[in-house]
Design an enzyme around this catalytic site. Sequence first.
Site, PDB file in Angstrom:
ATOM      1  N   ASP A  99       0.844  -1.183   0.000  1.00  0.00           N
ATOM      2  CA  ASP A  99       0.000   0.000   0.000  1.00  0.00           C
ATOM      3  C   ASP A  99       0.890   1.247   0.000  1.00  0.00           C
ATOM      4  O   ASP A  99       1.703   1.395   0.886  1.00  0.00           O
ATOM      5  CB  ASP A  99      -0.883  -0.028   1.250  1.00  0.00           C
ATOM      6  CG  ASP A  99      -2.014   0.948   1.180  1.00  0.00           C
ATOM      7  OD1 ASP A  99      -2.993   0.745   1.911  1.00  0.00           O
ATOM      8  OD2 ASP A  99      -1.930   1.921   0.407  1.00  0.00           O
ATOM      9  N   THR A 130       1.718 -12.440  -9.328  1.00  0.00           N
ATOM     10  CA  THR A 130       0.542 -12.078  -8.545  1.00  0.00           C
ATOM     11  C   THR A 130      -0.500 -11.389  -9.396  1.00  0.00           C
ATOM     12  O   THR A 130      -0.238 -10.887 -10.480  1.00  0.00           O
ATOM     13  CB  THR A 130       0.924 -11.121  -7.408  1.00  0.00           C
ATOM     14  OG1 THR A 130       1.491  -9.945  -8.002  1.00  0.00           O
ATOM     15  CG2 THR A 130       1.903 -11.757  -6.478  1.00  0.00           C
TER      16      THR A 130
END
Lengths: 245, 534
Positions: free
Chosen positions: A145, A220
């Site tokens: 993040d 991912t």
Amino acid sequence: MDSKTKPTFSRSTGLPRKKFFRARAHSNPLSDSHFPIPISPSHVDLSLHFPKVSSKKTEFADIGCGFGGLLISLATLFPETLMIGMELRDKVTEYVKELILALRKTSSGGGEYENISVVRTNSMKYVPNYFEKGQLSKMFFLFPDPHFKEKNHRRRVISVDLLDEYAYVLGGGGVVYTITDVEELGEWMRSCLERHPMFEALTQEELDSDPVVELLCNATEEGQKVARNGGQTFKAVSRRIAYVS
Amino acid sequence: MENRDPIYVWWDIQSCRLPYGYEPLRVHVAVKSAMRNLGFFGPIDYVAVAVKGWSYGDTLYRIETTGFRIKREYAWQSCSMFIRNNISEWMHSHEPPAVAVIISCDKGLGSLVNRLRVEGFKTCIIYVPAFTSDRLISVPNFSLLWSDVLANAPLVDPREYGLPLREVRAEAIYVHPSQKSVAVTVGMDLRVFDLIENRRVTLVGKSRRSCRKDSTNTRVIRYGASGKFFVCASNDGWVNIWSAESWHRLHTIYPLISSRWSPSKRVALAIAIRSNDSHVCYADTRGDVWVVELDGIDECKVSPSNKTARLLFRSSSIVTKLDFSPDGRYILSADGDFKIRVNVFPKKPLEGAHEIQSICLGHKASITCIAFVWNSEVTERFLSGSDDSTVRLWDISSGSLLHTCDISTMAEYIEVNESEPPAQVKVTDMCTIPNSSLAIVIHIPGDSFIPTSISLSGSMKLLWMVSRPSNPPVSKHPGVTRVKAMPCIEAELSSILGDDQIPGGTKLLEQLQGKVPTEDCGECSTRSHESCNV
């Protein structure tokens, strides 16, 4: 496993379907959530996570593993190493748990994917609770993040203080892999690692020869999304060294 | 014949303040009973003046629920003007006989009070002796001491008003390593008594204002192990280093503003001084630990180039206790996540301490005290006590838990009320005695006196202890802390020394404990508990 009684699982592959496990992208890492935390690393029950493996310790940790893409790719690349993913969000951890169980059942040769597992925890606070000093050899921080606002910079998962803790759990020679698509965050992570006296950046040859590095970009879900949109990624990979004053 | 004249009360909050820990709900009862004692039984009307922008916590809310009308002024200087104007207006609109009660220290009230008397009003002034002049006190009909009025108030249980009990900060006692002085923090107040000169020490700050702040706004203090320095941190962020022998202020660390986006003062929560006096570390409310280099500090000269830098950045939890290991190699920090982190103290601390030696995990509740075991046979071990009723022994370099000791079984604590969940016996402080024994101070819920802190003077072999009454209070006198000492000779603790046997004697006790009420008998724990209803 009867796929009729489990609507969240796909009928064809027997794997859980992501759309039933969606969750918000953000979760406050500084709040005190209520999940069980082991009192010390010796209290971690590895038989719950790796039922068929005994007398080994976890060596790889994926911090913020999300939907588990990297763990799955690494499992076949390093079949003898135990790896664990840490994720804060409840639903996402459920998804990864179900995914691992399903993969173990449907694996072709039998015995595959026994070396990966996931745990729901706040890695910013509780990494020392899970790992002893020098236990890990690789740590992964994929697309963390960014926390753009400067007042939130202390919540970033790579920061000078948390690097002290990561240096503690990584043995000498352990490697930290980070990647992001936000340039400012990439610069921040690279400079944190450079400034820290116990981390040294890998040279380009070492990066090229490491098979894990290519997985960072495309293993991912987040990485695949960035590739689809044609974005740029910024890697920072460092090795843990002894303290140099 | 009872006097039924209406009574009007004005209270200037910023000049006659409430002592720390005093329950604000008791104020209106205090004034009422003081008036009853003087013979006035009429209806009372209350007004209080506060300053806008000052933080009172929930004091004003509690005062308001008991019937006070609160007026806010913009500056502390204008409070007294406001009261004077208010009284003048009131004088015109009200007829004698009535009683005017003014709780204030304003010296200029003299003429006003005179006018009130001339008009036929009864007047009473309640004051604090340190800030008023004798001339003012002789003018009104009656004059009372604020501390007397507050002390004689019956107890009020805030739970009857639906309000929670207030938390009172624990007292702490620190003794100079060679027993040259004793320092006690009672609430926010710091009291230091010099045993060599047998007098109370006033710590002189930079200006008159900061002097007041230093001794009445203290958060945490510490003596250096060599006995040369004394550090004290105040509640608004200032950290001062004093010489423990001459009591000169050697160095000040200014409150830091962290960044534009969070302009908060960094208040120190824990302080530690390295044993060779080279560095002082303190932890602030954000969780960061700062280090100050002390080289060059001497008795007379102050080196202006003492640098401060951030030693440890803790972004995820606050640091509650800080300590240096006796050989100065490690710095320990206990944090809010119940773990103790042992960092290697680096050769260049201004660049930050990055190497973690070990992390000690195992406690289940917040850690309250750390003590070191250090003698010629056993090195590198330390103990920690916490609110989970255990004392644990750790090895410094590996962080492994060597032994756990459950205090509640050792103290033979039996729960009295079986329907309530068993309350925790908390370890409040502990101290290692050099002949390898340990003194632990615990808080058993339900006791009337709680010892909160102990400190050992290495040379004279005396163990000093400070205790405070329990919360909710069971006796009338609010902030009575008691200081006691006991000799510890040959691993056996003898009985507590009497008041006159303590070094410094009754003078020390008077200065450190505050005013000792006359009804107080020696061992209050033997007294029967009085009910605390109004």
